[in-house]
Enzyme design. Sequence first.
Site, PDB file in Angstrom:
ATOM      1  N   ARG A 103       1.202  -0.957   0.413  1.00 37.64           N
ATOM      2  CA  ARG A 103      -0.063   0.008  -0.245  1.00 37.64           C
ATOM      3  C   ARG A 103       0.788   0.834   0.274  1.00 37.64           C
ATOM      4  O   ARG A 103       1.842   1.255   0.635  1.00 37.64           O
ATOM      5  CB  ARG A 103      -0.954   0.120   1.125  1.00 37.64           C
ATOM      6  CG  ARG A 103      -1.464   1.222   1.764  1.00 37.64           C
ATOM      7  CD  ARG A 103      -2.839   1.196   2.206  1.00 37.64           C
ATOM      8  NE  ARG A 103      -4.115   0.660   1.888  1.00 37.64           N
ATOM      9  CZ  ARG A 103      -5.276   0.910   2.621  1.00 37.64           C
ATOM     10  NH1 ARG A 103      -4.932   1.255   3.006  1.00 37.64           N
ATOM     11  NH2 ARG A 103      -5.985   0.225   2.327  1.00 37.64           N
ATOM     12  N   HIS A 130      -7.598   0.382  -6.641  1.00 40.22           N
ATOM     13  CA  HIS A 130      -8.095  -0.593  -4.936  1.00 40.22           C
ATOM     14  C   HIS A 130      -8.459  -1.824  -5.313  1.00 40.22           C
ATOM     15  O   HIS A 130      -9.512  -1.635  -5.453  1.00 40.22           O
ATOM     16  CB  HIS A 130      -8.824   0.551  -4.267  1.00 40.22           C
ATOM     17  CG  HIS A 130      -8.483  -0.452  -2.108  1.00 40.22           C
ATOM     18  ND1 HIS A 130      -7.654  -1.128  -2.297  1.00 40.22           N
ATOM     19  CD2 HIS A 130      -9.191   0.498  -1.670  1.00 40.22           C
ATOM     20  CE1 HIS A 130      -7.933  -1.244  -1.093  1.00 40.22           C
ATOM     21  NE2 HIS A 130      -8.546   0.009  -0.514  1.00 40.22           N
ATOM     22  N   GLN A 133     -10.054  -3.976  -2.985  1.00 39.92           N
ATOM     23  CA  GLN A 133     -11.620  -3.650  -2.535  1.00 39.92           C
ATOM     24  C   GLN A 133     -12.560  -4.095  -3.310  1.00 39.92           C
ATOM     25  O   GLN A 133     -13.785  -4.096  -3.641  1.00 39.92           O
ATOM     26  CB  GLN A 133     -11.985  -2.067  -2.835  1.00 39.92           C
ATOM     27  CG  GLN A 133     -12.661  -1.484  -1.709  1.00 39.92           C
ATOM     28  CD  GLN A 133     -13.121  -1.651  -0.480  1.00 39.92           C
ATOM     29  OE1 GLN A 133     -12.161  -1.752   0.224  1.00 39.92           O
ATOM     30  NE2 GLN A 133     -14.266  -2.262  -0.254  1.00 39.92           N
ATOM     31  N   ASP A 219     -16.926   7.951  -1.668  1.00 38.16           N
ATOM     32  CA  ASP A 219     -16.214   7.274  -0.839  1.00 38.16           C
ATOM     33  C   ASP A 219     -15.867   8.734  -0.749  1.00 38.16           C
ATOM     34  O   ASP A 219     -15.802   9.417  -0.954  1.00 38.16           O
ATOM     35  CB  ASP A 219     -14.890   6.952  -1.758  1.00 38.16           C
ATOM     36  CG  ASP A 219     -13.801   6.581  -1.127  1.00 38.16           C
ATOM     37  OD1 ASP A 219     -13.987   6.654   0.383  1.00 38.16           O
ATOM     38  OD2 ASP A 219     -12.602   6.082  -1.970  1.00 38.16           O
ATOM     39  N   CYS A 259     -16.174   1.959   0.561  1.00 37.69           N
ATOM     40  CA  CYS A 259     -15.034   0.941   0.806  1.00 37.69           C
ATOM     41  C   CYS A 259     -14.650   0.823   2.776  1.00 37.69           C
ATOM     42  O   CYS A 259     -14.277   0.164   3.009  1.00 37.69           O
ATOM     43  CB  CYS A 259     -14.413   1.001   0.091  1.00 37.69           C
ATOM     44  SG  CYS A 259     -13.122   3.212   0.252  1.00 37.69           S
ATOM     45  N   ARG A 287     -13.438  -8.444   2.127  1.00 38.91           N
ATOM     46  CA  ARG A 287     -11.626  -8.242   1.908  1.00 38.91           C
ATOM     47  C   ARG A 287     -11.146  -9.519   2.112  1.00 38.91           C
ATOM     48  O   ARG A 287     -10.552  -9.979   1.139  1.00 38.91           O
ATOM     49  CB  ARG A 287     -11.623  -7.419   2.507  1.00 38.91           C
ATOM     50  CG  ARG A 287     -12.132  -6.434   1.930  1.00 38.91           C
ATOM     51  CD  ARG A 287     -11.788  -5.643   1.256  1.00 38.91           C
ATOM     52  NE  ARG A 287     -10.360  -5.208   0.890  1.00 38.91           N
ATOM     53  CZ  ARG A 287     -10.290  -4.244   0.958  1.00 38.91           C
ATOM     54  NH1 ARG A 287     -10.515  -3.206   1.758  1.00 38.91           N
ATOM     55  NH2 ARG A 287      -8.208  -4.016   1.293  1.00 38.91           N
TER      56      ARG A 287
HETATM   57  N1  NVA Z   1     -10.089   7.222  -1.434  1.00 41.45           N
HETATM   58  C1  NVA Z   1      -9.515   6.212  -0.236  1.00 41.45           C
HETATM   59  C2  NVA Z   1      -9.869   4.796   0.053  1.00 41.45           C
HETATM   60  C3  NVA Z   1      -9.621   4.357   1.547  1.00 41.45           C
HETATM   61  C4  NVA Z   1     -10.011   2.732   1.421  1.00 41.45           C
HETATM   62  C5  NVA Z   1      -8.157   6.550  -0.274  1.00 41.45           C
HETATM   63  O1  NVA Z   1      -7.624   6.443  -0.579  1.00 41.45           O
HETATM   64  O2  NVA Z   1      -8.263   7.570   1.196  1.00 41.45           O
HETATM   65  N1   CP Z   2     -11.002   0.205   2.637  1.00 39.88           N
HETATM   66  C1   CP Z   2     -10.292   0.029   3.349  1.00 39.88           C
HETATM   67  O1   CP Z   2      -9.151  -0.736   2.685  1.00 39.88           O
HETATM   68  O2   CP Z   2      -9.731   0.537   4.205  1.00 39.88           O
HETATM   69  P1   CP Z   2      -8.109   0.573   4.945  1.00 39.88           P
HETATM   70  O3   CP Z   2      -8.375   1.569   4.946  1.00 39.88           O
HETATM   71  O4   CP Z   2      -8.965  -0.068   6.493  1.00 39.88           O
HETATM   72  O5   CP Z   2      -7.281  -0.744   5.260  1.00 39.88           O
END
Ligand code: NVA
Ligand code: CP
Length: 300
Positions: A103, A130, A133, A219, A259, A287
């Site tokens: 990540r 992502h 997800q 989101d 998500c 997930r």
């Molecule tokens: N769009 C959000 C998704 C978090 C799971 C982010 O990147 O923070």
């Molecule tokens: N939806 C998601 O990826 O959650 P986290 O940021 O908690 O991993």
Amino acid sequence: MFTDLLAMQDLSSQELIEVLNLADQLKYEKKNGIPHPHLAGKTLGMIFQKSSTRTRVSFETGMYQLGGTALFLSSNDLQIGRGEPIEDTARVLDRYLDGIMIRTYAQSDVEKLARYCNIPIINGLTDYCHPCQVLADLMTIREHKGKLEGLKMCYIGDGNNMANSLIVGGLLAGMSVSVATPGAYKPHQQVLDFASGKDFLMTEDRFEATKDADVVFTDVWASMGMEGEAEQRRRDFAGWIVDGKLMSYTKKDAMVQHCLPAHRGEEIAADVFEAHAAEIFDEAENRLHAQKAVMVKLMA
Ligand code: NVA
Ligand code: CP
């Protein structure tokens, strides 16, 4: 056959359905106490340069349930945090591990990791996409609706990593995809190119996008790493909330997916969130099952 999951575009429609089918099977086995140690003796490295609740815990427990081990590798602790190049980190970790979940911010870093590693690389979120997800999201929709093909999915809000992966995933699954974003916040051009000529609508009218939808996605307005823009974004996204009024445009039995983490009163109204909480937490649970399927496909 896909050998990494760097983005949804790595999957063909058939591979996507195969992953979802395996995810359903692994979920059934887990619920019925049937062991499935497909990755016994294997180790997954999990590199995190951003926060996580779901991704970290679901990958770690998923790997354990598959008979393997997962290592949490925070970039604060790795030499990456002190400037060791990805090329070198990759060639070292490749000698120890059987797969890496990462990540991070730049998609190009994930691609570089994959170029320098022979082991499978799984994207656990970048600024661009992502995919893990969205596999869980499609699994959840299919569980609730019994199918994917022909359903209308809409996404309302920031044209971010989630929007990018949902567009590709939904279209690969044979869904009709409509996306509404305020003008300056469109999805990535690569994704718009992928969608061009397919069953896809891009609009700035969120009511048009939502009309007769079977599934509504939204989101956060400011993703991780965009905290400095949060105030500006709050102004630009004012009114872009999935609330009762917007939901009145969908089909009567429409699902809502998020998500998480969610910001009630910003992208989603608290009452809409709670009315659809069962679906949203199924999505979070899935997930685990969807990622186990990805790991089995790539690492077994
Ligand atoms: N769009 C959000 C998704 C978090 C799971 C982010 O990147 O923070
Ligand atoms: N939806 C998601 O990826 O959650 P986290 O940021 O908690 O991993």
